[in-house]
Design a protein around this motif. Structure first.
Motif, PDB file in Angstrom:
ATOM      1  N   SER A 157      18.419 -37.879  19.331  1.00 20.92           N
ATOM      2  CA  SER A 157      19.138 -38.558  20.411  1.00 20.92           C
ATOM      3  C   SER A 157      19.938 -37.559  21.236  1.00 20.92           C
ATOM      4  CB  SER A 157      20.086 -39.630  19.840  1.00 20.92           C
ATOM      5  OG  SER A 157      19.364 -40.688  19.261  1.00 20.92           O
ATOM      6  N   ARG A 158      20.492 -36.566  20.542  1.00 22.46           N
ATOM      7  CA  ARG A 158      21.276 -35.567  21.277  1.00 22.46           C
ATOM      8  C   ARG A 158      20.377 -34.693  22.139  1.00 22.46           C
ATOM      9  NH1 ARG A 158      26.221 -31.895  18.827  1.00 22.46           N
ATOM     10  NH2 ARG A 158      27.102 -31.358  20.862  1.00 22.46           N
ATOM     11  N   TRP A 159      19.203 -34.321  21.604  1.00 22.51           N
ATOM     12  CA  TRP A 159      18.282 -33.511  22.396  1.00 22.51           C
ATOM     13  C   TRP A 159      17.764 -34.292  23.596  1.00 22.51           C
ATOM     14  CZ3 TRP A 159      17.330 -28.596  22.963  1.00 22.51           C
ATOM     15  CH2 TRP A 159      17.699 -27.707  21.947  1.00 22.51           C
ATOM     16  N   TRP A 160      17.463 -35.584  23.378  1.00 27.99           N
ATOM     17  CA  TRP A 160      17.013 -36.409  24.507  1.00 27.99           C
ATOM     18  C   TRP A 160      18.116 -36.501  25.562  1.00 27.99           C
ATOM     19  CZ3 TRP A 160      19.174 -40.765  26.632  1.00 27.99           C
ATOM     20  CH2 TRP A 160      18.437 -41.325  27.684  1.00 27.99           C
ATOM     21  N   SER A 161      19.346 -36.727  25.122  1.00 25.22           N
ATOM     22  CA  SER A 161      20.469 -36.885  26.050  1.00 25.22           C
ATOM     23  C   SER A 161      20.668 -35.640  26.891  1.00 25.22           C
ATOM     24  CB  SER A 161      21.750 -37.204  25.264  1.00 25.22           C
ATOM     25  OG  SER A 161      21.635 -38.429  24.578  1.00 25.22           O
ATOM     26  N   ARG A 162      20.616 -34.483  26.262  1.00 18.11           N
ATOM     27  CA  ARG A 162      20.827 -33.240  27.009  1.00 18.11           C
ATOM     28  C   ARG A 162      19.691 -32.980  28.004  1.00 18.11           C
ATOM     29  NH1 ARG A 162      23.222 -28.925  22.513  1.00 18.11           N
ATOM     30  NH2 ARG A 162      25.313 -29.852  22.409  1.00 18.11           N
ATOM     31  N   GLY A 163      18.453 -33.231  27.553  1.00 18.54           N
ATOM     32  CA  GLY A 163      17.320 -33.011  28.441  1.00 18.54           C
ATOM     33  C   GLY A 163      17.310 -33.984  29.601  1.00 18.54           C
ATOM     34  N   ALA A 164      17.545 -35.268  29.325  1.00 21.24           N
ATOM     35  CA  ALA A 164      17.551 -36.281  30.382  1.00 21.24           C
ATOM     36  C   ALA A 164      18.684 -36.031  31.369  1.00 21.24           C
ATOM     37  CB  ALA A 164      17.684 -37.670  29.768  1.00 21.24           C
ATOM     38  N   ALA A 165      19.851 -35.640  30.872  1.00 21.01           N
ATOM     39  CA  ALA A 165      20.978 -35.353  31.755  1.00 21.01           C
ATOM     40  C   ALA A 165      20.648 -34.185  32.683  1.00 21.01           C
ATOM     41  CB  ALA A 165      22.222 -35.048  30.929  1.00 21.01           C
ATOM     42  N   PHE A 166      20.030 -33.167  32.153  1.00 24.45           N
ATOM     43  CA  PHE A 166      19.663 -32.000  32.969  1.00 24.45           C
ATOM     44  C   PHE A 166      18.673 -32.389  34.062  1.00 24.45           C
ATOM     45  CE2 PHE A 166      16.744 -28.454  33.784  1.00 24.45           C
ATOM     46  CZ  PHE A 166      17.638 -27.504  34.265  1.00 24.45           C
ATOM     47  N   ILE A 167      17.659 -33.164  33.710  1.00 23.57           N
ATOM     48  CA  ILE A 167      16.622 -33.541  34.667  1.00 23.57           C
ATOM     49  C   ILE A 167      17.192 -34.432  35.778  1.00 23.57           C
ATOM     50  CG2 ILE A 167      14.490 -34.876  34.954  1.00 23.57           C
ATOM     51  CD1 ILE A 167      13.742 -33.933  32.099  1.00 23.57           C
TER      52      ILE A 167
END
Length: 256
Positions: free
Chosen positions: A46-56
């Motif tokens: 969930s943390r990896w998804w959150s960081r990637g989605a926020a960046f995109i």
């Protein structure tokens, strides 16, 4: 023209990123044995998804304050909409508690399920005790939970709604520390779009507009953790945490 190109790029990038992450998360979870190991791994993904989605999407989370040492907090926040999820998820390792309807959504429901959340059926209040027990067990295993006790999202400009007390029962039972946080959204670039999703605007329409924006700055204020010695009643606790957060909210607004 610029917003159309930006939106197209972000949609393609999100689909590719989420697809790759879903495959990686599904494989790792299938190879992990033990319920709590899987749930802890779900918080990691969930943390990896959150960081990637926020960046995109162009979300910048500016953290004011520091994340305390230790794990298994009940993170409490005001609620401004769906962007709260990548905002909190990029800062904390969390187990989320989304509404059960999301589980049936194509793609996004599958993606959410990989975080091993606690699915909340808001139409069945008799399940409240069961949810509280799952929250309690999660935090006792050192995994933090996130709750938005206002029960709905707001425009982020008029303070906090009263808190529902049910989410605080688990913290009282486990004597878990509460970590209050406050979120403030700021649209980057030109435009009048309110990135807080709080009105009757259809979800897809609001996301479409957000994807076309230059970006979003989210200020996250982490307030001092509150330990629960001396508290016995969830309604009293919920009211005190609400008043503390409301006071800090207006203090931040005044100095902005």
């Amino acid at each position: 023209m610029i917003s159309a190109v930006r939106r197209s790029f972000r949609i393609i990038a999100l689909i590719l990123f989420c697809t790759v992450l879903m495959v990686a998360a599904a494989v790792s979870l299938s190879l992990t044995f033990g319920r709590w190991r899987r749930i802890r791994l779900g918080a990691f993904w969930s943390r990896w998804w959150s960081r990637g989605a926020a960046f995109i999407v162009g979300i910048r989370v500016n953290v004011h304050g520091s994340v305390p040492e230790g794990t298994g907090f009940l993170v409490v926040s005001n609620h401004l909409g769906y962007l709260d999820i990548p905002a909190h998820g990029s800062v904390f390792n969390l187990r989320f508690a989304p509404k059960a309807e999301i589980r049936k959504w194509p793609f996004f429901g599958w993606l959410t399920a990989l975080g091993c959340p606690v699915w909340i059926d808001r139409k069945n209040p008799r399940m409240s005790a069961r949810y509280a027990e799952e929250f309690k067990a999660t935090m006792e295993h050192g995994i933090s939970m996130i709750v938005y006790p206002e029960g709905t999202s707001t425009d982020g400009k008029h303070g906090l709604l009263p808190f529902k007390s049910t989410p605080f029962a688990a913290a009282l039972q486990s004597r878990t520390a509460i970590l209050p946080t406050l979120l403030f959204y700021h649209l980057r670039g030109k435009g009048e779009h309110n990135v807080a999703w709080f009105d009757d605007t259809p979800f897809g329409v609001h996301v479409w507009r957000t994807l076309g924006c230059a970006g979003v700055d989210i200020d996250m204020y982490i307030l001092p953790e509150r330990h629960l010695s001396g508290y016995e009643e969830r309604k009293t606790l919920a009211a005190e945490i609400h008043d503390l957060m409301e006071k800090e909210y207006w203090k931040i607004e005044k100095n902005a």
